[in-house]
Design a protein around this motif. Structure first.
Motif, PDB file in Angstrom:
ATOM      1  N   LEU A  40       1.756   1.997  -3.413  1.00 57.77           N
ATOM      2  CA  LEU A  40       0.612   2.541  -4.143  1.00 57.77           C
ATOM      3  C   LEU A  40       0.429   4.021  -3.815  1.00 57.77           C
ATOM      4  O   LEU A  40       0.190   4.850  -4.702  1.00 57.77           O
ATOM      5  N   VAL A  41       0.545   4.359  -2.517  1.00 54.62           N
ATOM      6  CA  VAL A  41       0.395   5.757  -2.096  1.00 54.62           C
ATOM      7  C   VAL A  41       1.499   6.605  -2.715  1.00 54.62           C
ATOM      8  O   VAL A  41       1.247   7.696  -3.236  1.00 54.62           O
TER       9      VAL A  41
ATOM     10  N   LYS B 263       3.018   6.194  -5.409  1.00 55.23           N
ATOM     11  CA  LYS B 263       2.781   6.370  -6.837  1.00 55.23           C
ATOM     12  C   LYS B 263       1.909   7.601  -7.111  1.00 55.23           C
ATOM     13  O   LYS B 263       2.089   8.285  -8.111  1.00 55.23           O
ATOM     14  N   TYR B 264       0.968   7.876  -6.217  1.00 56.31           N
ATOM     15  CA  TYR B 264       0.023   8.964  -6.463  1.00 56.31           C
ATOM     16  C   TYR B 264       0.292  10.218  -5.625  1.00 56.31           C
ATOM     17  O   TYR B 264      -0.493  11.140  -5.638  1.00 56.31           O
ATOM     18  N   THR B 265       1.370  10.180  -4.854  1.00 56.23           N
ATOM     19  CA  THR B 265       1.662  11.365  -4.053  1.00 56.23           C
ATOM     20  C   THR B 265       2.521  12.327  -4.864  1.00 56.23           C
ATOM     21  O   THR B 265       3.553  11.935  -5.391  1.00 56.23           O
ATOM     22  N   PRO B 266       2.074  13.569  -5.007  1.00 50.52           N
ATOM     23  CA  PRO B 266       2.809  14.514  -5.848  1.00 50.52           C
ATOM     24  C   PRO B 266       4.145  14.890  -5.220  1.00 50.52           C
ATOM     25  O   PRO B 266       4.289  14.920  -4.004  1.00 50.52           O
ATOM     26  N   LYS B 267       5.097  15.157  -6.078  1.00 51.71           N
ATOM     27  CA  LYS B 267       6.409  15.582  -5.586  1.00 51.71           C
ATOM     28  C   LYS B 267       6.375  17.073  -5.254  1.00 51.71           C
ATOM     29  O   LYS B 267       5.832  17.860  -6.010  1.00 51.71           O
ATOM     30  N   GLU B 268       6.968  17.427  -4.128  1.00 50.68           N
ATOM     31  CA  GLU B 268       7.102  18.845  -3.815  1.00 50.68           C
ATOM     32  C   GLU B 268       8.271  19.384  -4.639  1.00 50.68           C
ATOM     33  O   GLU B 268       9.269  18.692  -4.835  1.00 50.68           O
ATOM     34  N   ASN B 269       8.132  20.624  -5.084  1.00 55.96           N
ATOM     35  CA  ASN B 269       9.165  21.195  -5.939  1.00 55.96           C
ATOM     36  C   ASN B 269      10.295  21.771  -5.082  1.00 55.96           C
ATOM     37  O   ASN B 269      10.343  22.956  -4.783  1.00 55.96           O
TER      38      ASN B 269
ATOM     39  N   TYR C  94       0.829  -1.211   0.000  1.00 55.48           N
ATOM     40  CA  TYR C  94       0.000   0.000   0.000  1.00 55.48           C
ATOM     41  C   TYR C  94       0.862   1.258   0.000  1.00 55.48           C
ATOM     42  O   TYR C  94       0.535   2.249  -0.637  1.00 55.48           O
TER      43      TYR C  94
END
Lengths: 332, 145
Positions: free
Chosen positions: B9-10, B12-18, B6
């Motif tokens: 999976l998380v 995979k969908y967690t956006p990267k901070e710039n 899991y």
């Protein structure tokens, strides 16, 4: 645990919204709007009480009923000791069941109410929930005026209150069935990523609901989850597919609907016990009355967050409850 | 699904901070705050005719005041969420964290509200600051005599 109901109807709904919700895409659907966070009171907690009282008054007004006509009030909110509910109820004066189930409070209330109406223990009942952005930030996160950076996955607690009136009197929308959720915990410790915390519990509840009633996901015209947010929504769709091989097609998440995610500073979308009822009671309810949606499954998702447990390095459990609403044809 | 799976999976969908962008902004804004502080020191020592050491205390007081004042006016949090560590690391961040916590509990009384919660965020900074100052002081005595 899944229940089927024979004789429970949703008679009337009401919505009271705050400033950010009013500026969102559903602004024109709300019954009453406050454009400041204090709603004419001195503190945010009192403002939440005010909105809760207003939502009860509004639903009674719309249904043309008096407080004496109502047998039971089931209500809950996000603050410690569910203070908004308790203080609001002191001036509402209807027999109260106060419940806490984080952001899934609304559907849990609907399930309790439906069970009692269906068994004819009561004739009718009111279900209310409320949340306040600043009140919740103060209790669960950092001071409101503190501008420390937030992650993109952070959700924005909605400000508002909503009420439902359930009774055995026939109306256009029937409460058809409901499933009580299981607390799930897949080890997420990040309190700024509630979507990831809640997605598994939503998946479990949707799967159990469909399995117990032997239905396909396509049975519903719309499956509406509570407040997963942009990223949680993606996680849920993927999770359902890999874990249960269920494809969610007619699916949306109220967190992504209540705000304009491009223009408003709400990060991953809305959250809070008022998020799902605000969207359902305004926009979706209207669509159901018009006949554009026939069967809707509401899945309210709640992250059972406690700041002190998170500080003790424990992961955050979550729970989701589902209720199915159908438009009935046999109405006068 | 087990917890590790899991987690993937998380992720995979967690956006990267710039991070690079944030670091550059923080560097520039933090630098500007430093320049502003230096200008204040020079001005104070020139106009008030005081040594640099005293002028720097005046500078700190000015920055703390500005941090608190702008927080009370309600827009410093927007600056901070834009500049991030550029405004949090200087003394302005300390002032901001104390003032925002104080404002939050204003309605709950002077003792039980403001007094008890003022150091909600800043208390950690003070504790770590005092402890590390103590150890660095010790190190300095041991090494430099």
């Amino acid at each position: 645990m899944t229940f089927k109901y024979e004789n429970v109807y949703l008679n009337e709904v009401s919505t009271i919204a705050g400033p950010y919700e009013n500026n969102g895409p559903l602004g024109r659907y709300y019954d009453k709007v406050y454009n400041d966070f204090y709603c004419g009171t001195k503190t945010w907690e009192q403002a939440e009480c005010r909105m809760l009282i207003d939502s009860v008054d509004m639903v009674l007004y719309k249904a043309n009923k008096l407080k004496n006509d109502i047998d039971l009030h089931i209500s809950g909110d996000l603050l410690n000791q569910i203070v908004s509910t308790n203080y609001a109820s002191a001036s509402i004066g209807i027999p109260l069941i106060g419940i806490y189930s984080a952001c899934s409070t609304s559907v849990l209330g609907l399930i309790i109410g439906s069970n009692m109406v269906d068994k004819e223990q009561i004739r009718n009942c009111l279900i209310s929930t409320s949340s306040h952005n600043n009140g919740a930030e103060k209790q669960f996160r950092q001071p409101v005026e503190y501008g420390g950076p937030k992650k993109k996955t952070t959700t924005f607690t909605t400000t508002g209150a909503a009420s439902f009136l359930l009774s055995s009197k026939k109306s256009k929308i029937k409460v058809e069935s409901a499933t009580i959720g299981i607390v799930t915990d897949l080890g997420v410790t990040d309190s700024f990523n509630m979507g990831a915390v809640m997605a598994p519990s939503a998946a479990v509840t949707i799967h159990n609901h469909l399995k117990n009633l032997k239905r396909e996901a396509s049975y519903y015209d719309l499956i509406l989850t509570g407040d997963l947010g942009v990223y949680g929504k993606k996680i849920l769709v993927d999770y359902m597919k890999t874990e249960y091989n269920i494809k969610l097609k007619n699916y949306n998440d109220t967190a992504c609907m209540i705000y304009d995610l491009e223009k408003q500073p709400v990060y991953a979308g809305g959250s809070g016990p008022a998020c799902l009822p605000l969207v359902f009671n305004s926009y979706i309810y209207e669509k159901m009355l018009k006949g554009e949606l026939g069967r809707v499954l509401l899945v309210a998702t709640g992250a059972l967050l406690s700041p002190s447990m998170v500080n003790q390095k424990l992961s955050i459990p979550s729970i989701s409850h589902a209720i199915s609403l159908e438009v009935t044809d046999d109405i006068l | 699904m087990d917890k590790n799976k899991y987690k993937e999976l998380v992720a995979k969908y967690t956006p990267k901070e710039n991070r690079l962008y944030n670091a550059i902004i923080a560097f520039l804004v933090g630098g500007l705050v430093g320049v502003f502080g230096q200008i204040l020191i020079d001005l104070y020592s020139y106009f008030l005719n005081i040594p640099t050491k005293e002028a720097s205390v005046f500078m700190i007081i000015t920055l703390v005041f500005l941090g608190c004042f702008l927080t009370c006016l309600g827009f410093f949090d927007k600056f901070v969420s834009f500049a991030k560590c550029g405004l949090i690391i200087p003394i302005t961040g300390f002032a901001h964290s104390m003032m925002s916590a104080t404002l939050e509990y204003k309605k709950e009384g002077i003792v039980t509200g403001m007094g008890a919660n003022m150091f909600k965020l800043a208390g950690t900074v003070i504790m770590c600051g005092v402890v590390s100052a103590y150890f660095f002081g010790l190190l300095r005595i041991i090494i430099m005599g």
